[in-house]
Design a protein around this motif. Structure first.
Motif, short mmCIF file in Angstrom:
data_model
loop_
_atom_site.label_atom_id
_atom_site.label_comp_id
_atom_site.label_asym_id
_atom_site.label_seq_id
_atom_site.Cartn_x
_atom_site.Cartn_y
_atom_site.Cartn_z
N PHE A 180 -12.14 33.78 -12.63
CA PHE A 180 -13.34 34.64 -12.52
C PHE A 180 -13.26 35.57 -11.31
O PHE A 180 -13.91 36.59 -11.26
CB PHE A 180 -14.62 33.81 -12.48
N GLY A 181 -12.44 35.20 -10.33
CA GLY A 181 -12.35 36.00 -9.12
C GLY A 181 -11.85 37.41 -9.35
O GLY A 181 -12.29 38.36 -8.67
N GLN A 182 -10.94 37.56 -10.31
CA GLN A 182 -10.37 38.90 -10.55
C GLN A 182 -11.37 39.88 -11.12
O GLN A 182 -11.10 41.09 -11.16
CB GLN A 182 -9.17 38.77 -11.51
N SER A 183 -12.53 39.39 -11.55
CA SER A 183 -13.57 40.29 -12.03
C SER A 183 -14.32 40.95 -10.88
O SER A 183 -15.13 41.86 -11.10
CB SER A 183 -14.55 39.54 -12.94
N PHE A 184 -14.08 40.49 -9.65
CA PHE A 184 -14.74 41.05 -8.47
C PHE A 184 -13.84 42.10 -7.81
O PHE A 184 -12.65 41.86 -7.60
CB PHE A 184 -15.07 39.95 -7.45
N LYS A 185 -14.43 43.23 -7.49
CA LYS A 185 -13.68 44.34 -6.89
C LYS A 185 -13.00 43.92 -5.59
O LYS A 185 -11.87 44.32 -5.30
CB LYS A 185 -14.62 45.51 -6.64
N GLU A 186 -13.69 43.11 -4.79
CA GLU A 186 -13.13 42.69 -3.50
C GLU A 186 -11.86 41.87 -3.69
O GLU A 186 -10.96 41.91 -2.86
CB GLU A 186 -14.17 41.86 -2.72
N TRP A 187 -11.82 41.08 -4.77
CA TRP A 187 -10.63 40.29 -5.06
C TRP A 187 -9.47 41.22 -5.45
O TRP A 187 -8.35 41.07 -4.97
CB TRP A 187 -10.92 39.31 -6.19
N VAL A 243 -7.46 13.21 -2.54
CA VAL A 243 -8.29 13.89 -3.54
C VAL A 243 -8.66 15.27 -3.04
O VAL A 243 -8.95 15.46 -1.86
CB VAL A 243 -9.56 13.07 -3.82
N GLU A 244 -8.63 16.25 -3.95
CA GLU A 244 -9.09 17.60 -3.66
C GLU A 244 -10.13 17.97 -4.72
O GLU A 244 -10.18 17.36 -5.79
CB GLU A 244 -7.92 18.60 -3.70
N TRP A 245 -10.94 18.97 -4.41
CA TRP A 245 -11.97 19.39 -5.36
C TRP A 245 -11.45 20.55 -6.20
O TRP A 245 -11.20 21.64 -5.70
CB TRP A 245 -13.27 19.73 -4.63
N GLU A 246 -11.27 20.25 -7.46
CA GLU A 246 -10.66 21.17 -8.41
C GLU A 246 -11.69 22.06 -9.08
O GLU A 246 -12.72 21.58 -9.57
CB GLU A 246 -9.92 20.33 -9.46
N HIS A 247 -11.42 23.37 -9.12
CA HIS A 247 -12.21 24.28 -9.95
C HIS A 247 -11.69 24.15 -11.38
O HIS A 247 -10.57 24.57 -11.67
CB HIS A 247 -12.06 25.73 -9.48
N VAL A 248 -12.48 23.56 -12.26
CA VAL A 248 -12.04 23.39 -13.65
C VAL A 248 -11.77 24.76 -14.27
O VAL A 248 -10.74 24.99 -14.88
CB VAL A 248 -13.08 22.60 -14.46
N VAL A 249 -12.72 25.68 -14.12
CA VAL A 249 -12.44 27.10 -14.39
C VAL A 249 -11.89 27.65 -13.08
O VAL A 249 -12.62 27.75 -12.10
CB VAL A 249 -13.71 27.88 -14.79
N PRO A 250 -10.59 27.96 -13.02
CA PRO A 250 -9.99 28.37 -11.74
C PRO A 250 -10.70 29.55 -11.10
O PRO A 250 -11.16 30.47 -11.79
CB PRO A 250 -8.55 28.75 -12.14
N ALA A 251 -10.77 29.52 -9.77
CA ALA A 251 -11.38 30.64 -9.05
C ALA A 251 -10.68 31.95 -9.39
O ALA A 251 -11.31 33.01 -9.46
CB ALA A 251 -11.33 30.37 -7.54
#
Length: 258
Positions: free
Chosen positions: A100-107, A89-97
């Motif tokens: 939302f991650g691409q909205s961050f400048k660092e990403w 089992v792994e912990w799934e981000h239902v809304v993938p990281a």
């Protein structure tokens, strides 16, 4: 001259107030996670507290044990590849990281401090997690995390939710379809997924979590698959740990007496 029929002033005012109230409520943001600041800590809370009495995966409804080993026979799961990820089992981000991650400048662009020991610059999830507290809190939001078979989690990748024509089953009896960079979950959890997306979109506005097209899909899923006892229990457990309430689920649970 034809006379126009007019509503009494009191009724008109009341209607306008109700319309305005609904508009404000429907667009109102709600607090997100501000207490858990690491994904690793979030995973411990999920395994040890939230899912301690509900060892069942999201997409395939497979049972798993304390060691996070999946029982394929409990759900008729048939792996595409019988590797380690299919057995755990792994912990799934239902809304993938990634969503939302691409909205961050660092990403997107990296950061001067995002360098390896050899001095090579990096960006993406690793850099956002290192440099941005808001990203770490979003990444660790318990409402957005659910247990999934590792193989399914990997193949789901960062694909968006959709309705896929036909019923191509690639995992035995597990009713999840992944095709053309889209994912179609089983009907029994579509409402759960919709409410997670709607929560994340309202708790973290401006992160581009839901497109206009997907909003219509999620609203339809929310109606077709109402909350059940487990979804309400899960939400209450998370609220006690994380400190913020998922109002979308809370109101639905209250309306259904759960």
């Amino acid at each position: 001259m034809t006379q126009k029929h007019r509503l009494p002033t009191s009724i008109t005012v009341c209607f306008l107030v109700l319309t305005l109230a609904f508009s404000v409520f429907s667009s109102e943001s709600q607090p997100g996670n501000t207490s858990i600041e690491s994904f690793s800590k979030a995973k411990k809370f999920l395994h040890n507290v939230v899912y301690s009495g509900h060892r069942t995966t999201l997409y395939c409804e497979c049972s798993y044990n304390e060691k996070k080993e999946v029982d394929w026979s409990s759900c008729g799961y048939s792996p595409q590849k019988a590797n380690r990820r299919a057995k755990r089992v792994e912990w799934e981000h239902v809304v993938p990281a990634h969503a939302f991650g691409q909205s961050f400048k660092e990403w997107r662009d990296g950061h001067p401090e995002c360098k390896t020991r050899k001095g090579k610059s990096f960006k993406g999830r690793k850099c956002a997690g290192k440099m941005n507290l808001d990203f770490r809190r979003m990444e660790a939001d318990l409402y957005n995390l659910s247990p999934a078979i590792g193989e399914v989690n990997g193949l789901r990748s960062n694909y968006s939710m959709a309705m896929i024509p036909g019923e191509k089953r690639k995992f035995g009896a597990c009713d999840v379809e992944i095709e053309g960079r889209k994912v179609e979950p089983r009907p029994e959890i579509r409402g759960d997924i919709a409410r997670i997306y709607l929560y994340m979109d309202s708790a973290y506005p401006g992160r581009g979590i839901i497109s206009q097209k997907n909003r219509k899909l999620f609203e339809a899923w929310r109606k077709s698959d109402p909350v059940d006892a487990w979804e309400c229990e899960r939400s209450r457990k998370i609220a006690k740990i994380q400190g913020n309430v998922n109002r979308i689920v809370k109101l639905a649970c209250e309306a259904n007496g759960l």
